[in-house]
Scaffold this motif. Structure first.
Motif, short mmCIF file in Angstrom:
data_model
loop_
_atom_site.label_atom_id
_atom_site.label_comp_id
_atom_site.label_asym_id
_atom_site.label_seq_id
_atom_site.Cartn_x
_atom_site.Cartn_y
_atom_site.Cartn_z
N ILE A 143 0.87 -1.18 0.00
CA ILE A 143 0.00 0.00 0.00
C ILE A 143 0.90 1.23 0.00
N TRP A 144 0.40 2.31 -0.57
CA TRP A 144 1.14 3.57 -0.63
C TRP A 144 0.48 4.56 0.31
N GLU A 145 1.27 5.11 1.24
CA GLU A 145 0.77 6.12 2.17
C GLU A 145 1.20 7.49 1.68
N GLU A 146 0.27 8.17 1.03
CA GLU A 146 0.56 9.46 0.42
C GLU A 146 1.06 10.47 1.45
N LYS A 147 0.39 10.52 2.60
CA LYS A 147 0.72 11.52 3.62
C LYS A 147 2.15 11.37 4.12
N ASN A 148 2.58 10.13 4.29
CA ASN A 148 3.91 9.88 4.84
C ASN A 148 4.97 9.61 3.78
N HIS A 149 4.56 9.67 2.49
CA HIS A 149 5.49 9.37 1.40
C HIS A 149 6.16 8.02 1.66
N ALA A 150 5.34 7.03 1.95
CA ALA A 150 5.88 5.74 2.38
C ALA A 150 5.15 4.58 1.72
N VAL A 151 5.87 3.46 1.62
CA VAL A 151 5.32 2.22 1.09
C VAL A 151 5.44 1.13 2.14
N ILE A 152 4.36 0.36 2.31
CA ILE A 152 4.41 -0.83 3.14
C ILE A 152 4.21 -2.01 2.21
N GLY A 153 5.24 -2.84 2.11
CA GLY A 153 5.18 -4.00 1.24
C GLY A 153 5.36 -5.27 2.04
N TRP A 154 4.67 -6.36 1.63
CA TRP A 154 4.80 -7.60 2.38
C TRP A 154 4.54 -8.81 1.49
N ASN A 155 5.19 -9.90 1.87
CA ASN A 155 4.89 -11.20 1.27
C ASN A 155 4.49 -12.13 2.41
N VAL A 159 7.72 -8.13 6.11
CA VAL A 159 7.15 -6.82 5.80
C VAL A 159 8.29 -5.81 5.75
N ILE A 160 8.26 -4.97 4.71
CA ILE A 160 9.26 -3.92 4.54
C ILE A 160 8.55 -2.59 4.43
N TYR A 161 8.97 -1.66 5.26
CA TYR A 161 8.39 -0.32 5.26
C TYR A 161 9.48 0.65 4.78
N ILE A 162 9.17 1.47 3.80
CA ILE A 162 10.13 2.46 3.29
C ILE A 162 9.50 3.84 3.36
N SER A 163 10.26 4.79 3.88
CA SER A 163 9.81 6.17 3.94
C SER A 163 10.93 7.08 3.48
N ALA A 164 10.60 8.03 2.61
CA ALA A 164 11.59 8.99 2.13
C ALA A 164 12.13 9.81 3.29
N VAL A 165 13.42 10.13 3.23
CA VAL A 165 14.08 10.88 4.28
C VAL A 165 14.79 12.08 3.69
N ASP A 166 14.62 13.23 4.34
CA ASP A 166 15.38 14.41 3.97
C ASP A 166 16.74 14.27 4.65
N ALA A 167 17.78 14.01 3.86
CA ALA A 167 19.11 13.76 4.43
C ALA A 167 19.65 14.97 5.18
N ASN A 168 19.08 16.15 4.96
CA ASN A 168 19.51 17.35 5.67
C ASN A 168 18.74 17.54 6.97
N ASP A 169 17.83 16.63 7.28
CA ASP A 169 16.98 16.80 8.47
C ASP A 169 16.93 15.51 9.27
N LEU A 170 18.09 14.84 9.41
CA LEU A 170 18.13 13.54 10.08
C LEU A 170 18.03 13.65 11.59
N ASN A 171 18.03 14.88 12.13
CA ASN A 171 17.92 15.00 13.58
C ASN A 171 16.61 14.44 14.11
N LYS A 172 15.59 14.32 13.24
CA LYS A 172 14.31 13.77 13.71
C LYS A 172 14.42 12.29 14.05
#
Length: 596
Positions: A143-155, A159-172
């Protein structure tokens, strides 16, 4: 975690962090790419067993930490997660993959876990994700989570969860921000509340946008990594996975440098660091936490270390400290000339020599040859006492104080004298025999500590009496049993007596509400030791131990018990403050005032 981390895995990841549990080896590791710059492995099963063995369960933990207002929702979310199909007793991997330029937004964080029941997991997503839209690609669903710019994939297994990261804002993603708090983080509150209360949504069949397709393709790539694309082919990572640790961390500097995130790093610096990796583990045992770290050196950096051979700390510099009331020390043996070789390997020695020559008439080699690289800092007699303000005479306040000595061993005598008589220092120091004395105290400042500078040592002290006793060589430090043997023969040795320091915290100045926390803390920790071994082959190994006063109970259990008690105290204080504020607003208006 904040809103960028999927609420689907929020409860599971929260549990792992709350447990301080972190996971280890397992099949999930085959989905970690060798381009990952940082990998954290959480061994939830192993740490959960350590807690359960001592009677700590998630039910008791949540009920102890949460207030009545939030406990039901949090517990419901946890129970939901327990029935989600995710194996909460397996390994959790968090990987940070840095790729492309920062402006391209190609970097991401991935979370990987095992599934016990893929059908239950799909049902869990339908129930808890409001914009649920089921898709399939190759042999996995997502499934694609538009709000979080993330994908949850599973077989069926993973389960693999991927979310885009701003490399300049890793303090979060820093450790201090990793643990969500229902009372402190609005985004986390909303995520937990949504996970607990969301209603099922109809399946949506809209086409993925370009961003979604990019991240779905990356999930597909991770599910089907070839062996030579996996981090498992990197020897230090493979060795790390074989260790039976509670917490594991792997850092691949080369993957970060080559990602385009650090374009200003010169190519020869990258070449120098090529093949260098860092690994670390943490284990919670009875009465202590054991931390281990290893630096795997690449070919070029290892050659520099081998050039100068093994170096051990000079224990005599430590042992002649005149006190039996030690609160801590750090001793280090490092050949400063290695710094010169590293700078030369990067091609920046010309710039360094030009700068030094213009300022002092010295070369980089002059300064590095002047010191042997043996240094020791020792502190004792820590206390908190009343001191008069230097700006407001007659006003006193509690301030920490301690006695201490810092000593640095001189290397090449001629190089040292050249430094001390250079244009940079000739107006400050004058040579008298084998000593250097201060000729212009004003240049050193009014708060400069007493010092002794000879052709053998530079030594500073907290006071003149202590300095002279140390220099006489007649002192005989009293270290706790076993500490000397532990640090002897190594390149780094350190010790902190936490119990002795905490005893000096004045209880009469503590906030009445928070006093129980401080008193509990004073009975928790005993001491901390650090040992850095000499380089062996191309590996430098470091180990540290945090000892607890209670040697019979698992350290994780002690930390959890302390944390839950602290949470109760803070909740009680918040409730007290709220009741006070409510009473102010509810106070009756004075009738005389009302008449006017």
């Amino acid at each position: 975690m904040k809103s960028t981390i999927s609420k689907v895995l929020l409860a599971a990841v929260t549990a792992a962090v709350v447990l301080s549990a972190c996971s280890k080896v397992s099949d999930e590791s085959k989905h970690i790419p060798k381009t990952a710059g940082l990998v954290v492995d959480l061994n939830a099963k192993q740490l959960t067993q350590k807690l359960v063995t001592n009677g700590v369960t998630m039910d008791k933990l949540f009920s102890a930490v949460q207030s009545k207002d939030t406990a039901n929702d949090v517990m419901k979310a946890w129970k939901d997660a327990e029935n989600s199909g995710i194996d909460l007793q397996s390994h959790f991997f968090a990987s940070f993959v840095f790729q492309g330029q920062p402006t391209e937004h190609k970097s991401y964080v991935s979370l990987t876990a095992s599934l016990k029941d893929a059908t239950k997991f799909e049902a869990y997503l339908k129930k808890n994700v409001s914009d649920f839209s089921l898709k399939t690609q190759n042999d996995f669903k997502y499934i694609w989570e538009e709000k979080n710019h993330a994908v949850i994939g599973w077989n069926k297994e993973t389960v693999i969860y991927i979310s885009a990261v701003d490399a300049n804002d890793l303090n979060k993603y820093a450790p201090g921000n990793a643990m969500p708090s229902p009372n402190d983080n609005e985004d986390t509150n909303q995520a937990i509340d949504s996970a607990a209360k969301a209603t099922p949504a109809a399946l949506v069949t809209a086409e993925d946008n370009a961003e979604a397709k990019t991240w779905v393709a990356e999930v597909d790539h991770l599910f089907h990594l070839k062996k030579d694309e996996s981090a498992g082919t990197i020897e230090p990572f493979a060795k790390l996975l074989k260790e039976n640790a509670d917490v594991s961390v792997f850092v691949n500097p080369e993957a970060i440098y080559n990602s385009g995130q650090f374009t200003m790093i010169p190519a020869n610096v990258k070449k120098l660091m090529e093949g260098t990796y860092y690994t670390g583990t943490a284990n919670f045992e009875k009465g202590k936490v054991i931390l281990d770290g290893s630096t795997y050196m690449g070919k070029e950096i290892a050659a520099i270390y081998k050039k100068y051979g093994k170096k051990e700390i000079d224990l005599d510099m430590l042992k002649k400290y005149p006190s039996d009331n030690i609160t801590g020390f750090i001793s280090y043996a490092f050949d400063f000339r290695m710094i010169g070789d590293i700078i030369k390997a990067t091609g920046m020695d010309g710039m360094a020599n030009m700068f030094l020559s213009g300022k002092s008439g010295l070369s980089m080699d002059d300064i590095l040859n002047a010191f042997e690289g043996q240094l020791t800092y020792v502190a004792s007699d820590f206390a908190i006492t009343k001191k008069e303000s230097e700006y407001f005479p007659g006003e006193f306040s509690d301030k920490p104080s301690a006695k201490w000595i810092f000593s640095l061993k001189v290397g090449n005598k001629d190089a040292f004298n050249k430094v001390m008589t250079s244009p940079m220092l000739k107006d400050v120091f004058a040579k008298e025999g084998d000593h250097y004395v201060i000729t212009n105290p004003m240049m050193m400042g009014a708060g400069a500590p007493p010092m002794s500078i000879t052709e053998k040592y530079i030594t500073l002290g907290s006071d003149s009496a202590l300095l002279q006793l140390y220099l006489s060589g007649k002192g005989n430090i009293k270290l706790p049993e076993g500490i000397e043997d532990k640090v002897k023969g190594n390149m780094v040795g350190g010790y902190i007596d936490i119990e002795k320091i905490s005893k000096n915290i004045p209880e009469d100045k503590l906030d009445a509400d928070e006093k129980p926390i401080v008193l509990s803390l004073k009975t928790l920790f005993k001491d901390f030791t650090l040992v850095g071994h000499a380089v062996s082959g191309d590996i430098q190994h470091t180990e540290a131990v945090l000892n607890f006063k209670n040697k019979d109970e698992n350290s994780l259990v002690q930390l959890i018990n302390f944390g839950t008690e602290a949470a109760k105290v803070m909740q009680a204080k918040q409730a007290k403050n709220k009741a006070y504020e409510d009473s102010l607003f509810a106070a009756p208006v004075d009738s005389a005032v009302a008449a006017h």
